[in-house]
Design a protein around this motif. Sequence first.
Motif, PDB file in Angstrom:
ATOM      1  N   GLU A 171       0.845  -1.182   0.000  1.00  0.00           N
ATOM      2  CA  GLU A 171       0.000   0.000   0.000  1.00  0.00           C
ATOM      3  C   GLU A 171       0.887   1.241   0.000  1.00  0.00           C
ATOM      4  N   ILE A 172       0.430   2.265  -0.678  1.00  0.00           N
ATOM      5  CA  ILE A 172       1.072   3.570  -0.605  1.00  0.00           C
ATOM      6  C   ILE A 172       0.023   4.588  -0.174  1.00  0.00           C
ATOM      7  N   THR A 173       0.489   5.705   0.330  1.00  0.00           N
ATOM      8  CA  THR A 173      -0.409   6.803   0.669  1.00  0.00           C
ATOM      9  C   THR A 173      -0.005   8.007  -0.158  1.00  0.00           C
ATOM     10  N   VAL A 174      -0.979   8.576  -0.862  1.00  0.00           N
ATOM     11  CA  VAL A 174      -0.760   9.760  -1.679  1.00  0.00           C
ATOM     12  C   VAL A 174      -1.464  10.921  -0.988  1.00  0.00           C
ATOM     13  N   THR A 175      -0.715  11.986  -0.736  1.00  0.00           N
ATOM     14  CA  THR A 175      -1.283  13.210  -0.182  1.00  0.00           C
ATOM     15  C   THR A 175      -1.287  14.240  -1.292  1.00  0.00           C
ATOM     16  N   ARG A 176      -2.452  14.833  -1.521  1.00  0.00           N
ATOM     17  CA  ARG A 176      -2.561  15.797  -2.616  1.00  0.00           C
ATOM     18  C   ARG A 176      -3.484  16.929  -2.231  1.00  0.00           C
ATOM     19  N   GLY A 177      -3.345  18.027  -2.932  1.00  0.00           N
ATOM     20  CA  GLY A 177      -4.186  19.181  -2.694  1.00  0.00           C
ATOM     21  C   GLY A 177      -5.611  18.948  -3.166  1.00  0.00           C
ATOM     22  N   MET A 178      -6.544  19.583  -2.488  1.00  0.00           N
ATOM     23  CA  MET A 178      -7.945  19.510  -2.887  1.00  0.00           C
ATOM     24  C   MET A 178      -8.139  20.522  -4.015  1.00  0.00           C
TER      25      MET A 178
ATOM     26  N   SER B 110      -8.137  18.187   7.351  1.00  0.00           N
ATOM     27  CA  SER B 110      -8.449  18.678   8.694  1.00  0.00           C
ATOM     28  C   SER B 110      -8.826  20.144   8.532  1.00  0.00           C
ATOM     29  N   LEU B 111      -9.998  20.494   9.013  1.00  0.00           N
ATOM     30  CA  LEU B 111     -10.494  21.849   8.824  1.00  0.00           C
ATOM     31  C   LEU B 111     -10.564  22.569  10.159  1.00  0.00           C
ATOM     32  N   GLY B 112     -10.066  23.770  10.194  1.00  0.00           N
ATOM     33  CA  GLY B 112     -10.108  24.589  11.401  1.00  0.00           C
ATOM     34  C   GLY B 112     -10.313  26.046  11.023  1.00  0.00           C
ATOM     35  N   ALA B 113     -11.122  26.760  11.780  1.00  0.00           N
ATOM     36  CA  ALA B 113     -11.455  28.145  11.457  1.00  0.00           C
ATOM     37  C   ALA B 113     -10.215  29.036  11.425  1.00  0.00           C
ATOM     38  N   GLY B 114      -9.257  28.819  12.307  1.00  0.00           N
ATOM     39  CA  GLY B 114      -8.074  29.668  12.358  1.00  0.00           C
ATOM     40  C   GLY B 114      -6.887  29.116  11.615  1.00  0.00           C
ATOM     41  N   ASP B 115      -7.059  27.984  10.946  1.00  0.00           N
ATOM     42  CA  ASP B 115      -5.954  27.314  10.261  1.00  0.00           C
ATOM     43  C   ASP B 115      -5.726  27.945   8.898  1.00  0.00           C
ATOM     44  N   SER B 116      -4.484  28.231   8.571  1.00  0.00           N
ATOM     45  CA  SER B 116      -4.176  28.833   7.273  1.00  0.00           C
ATOM     46  C   SER B 116      -3.462  27.867   6.329  1.00  0.00           C
ATOM     47  N   SER B 117      -3.386  26.590   6.709  1.00  0.00           N
ATOM     48  CA  SER B 117      -2.717  25.624   5.843  1.00  0.00           C
ATOM     49  C   SER B 117      -3.646  25.193   4.712  1.00  0.00           C
ATOM     50  N   THR B 118      -3.052  24.612   3.688  1.00  0.00           N
ATOM     51  CA  THR B 118      -3.834  24.184   2.533  1.00  0.00           C
ATOM     52  C   THR B 118      -4.634  22.930   2.862  1.00  0.00           C
ATOM     53  N   ALA B 119      -5.762  22.774   2.196  1.00  0.00           N
ATOM     54  CA  ALA B 119      -6.596  21.586   2.367  1.00  0.00           C
ATOM     55  C   ALA B 119      -6.018  20.460   1.515  1.00  0.00           C
ATOM     56  N   THR B 120      -5.725  19.330   2.142  1.00  0.00           N
ATOM     57  CA  THR B 120      -5.195  18.177   1.423  1.00  0.00           C
ATOM     58  C   THR B 120      -6.044  16.955   1.735  1.00  0.00           C
ATOM     59  N   GLU B 121      -5.990  15.990   0.835  1.00  0.00           N
ATOM     60  CA  GLU B 121      -6.635  14.708   1.051  1.00  0.00           C
ATOM     61  C   GLU B 121      -5.563  13.626   1.002  1.00  0.00           C
ATOM     62  N   GLN B 122      -5.815  12.533   1.705  1.00  0.00           N
ATOM     63  CA  GLN B 122      -4.914  11.389   1.667  1.00  0.00           C
ATOM     64  C   GLN B 122      -5.674  10.195   1.116  1.00  0.00           C
TER      65      GLN B 122
END
Length: 146
Positions: free
Chosen positions: A61-68, A123-135
Amino acid sequence: MLNGDAFSTNAFSIELGKFQVETVRDVSGLTLEQDVVETRQVTPTGELLIRKQPGARRTGEITVTRGMDKSTAFTDWIKATLVNADLDSARQNITISLKDAKKNTVRRIHLSNAWASRWQGPSLGAGDSSTATEQVTITYEDLTIE
């Protein structure tokens, strides 16, 4: 690039079937394993003799993390297995191409009969400024390196 130099960057691309996957951030879990079979025997003098030999090759198995993003081809492929339960049409061959600093392919890793076995949203947070990613966890039957 000089011979013997390590990769100066982590440049790579992923091809899923006939299309290129966009905005990939990370690929982890690339492993090639096989079982080890251990045989124990006793010699004529009563000494214990242990032998190890290669067994069956393991799938992985591999895990791919990518931008939404708005790309639908990769998302549709994920839905084919996880939402539509259509594993027969979802099985694809994946190629991961490792590139040098000049973007020339220096190695290819092929995953046979791969399909998405798990999806994890951002992971979504009101004060979070990081990009949204999916795994996406991708299960495959065989890995070859060229």
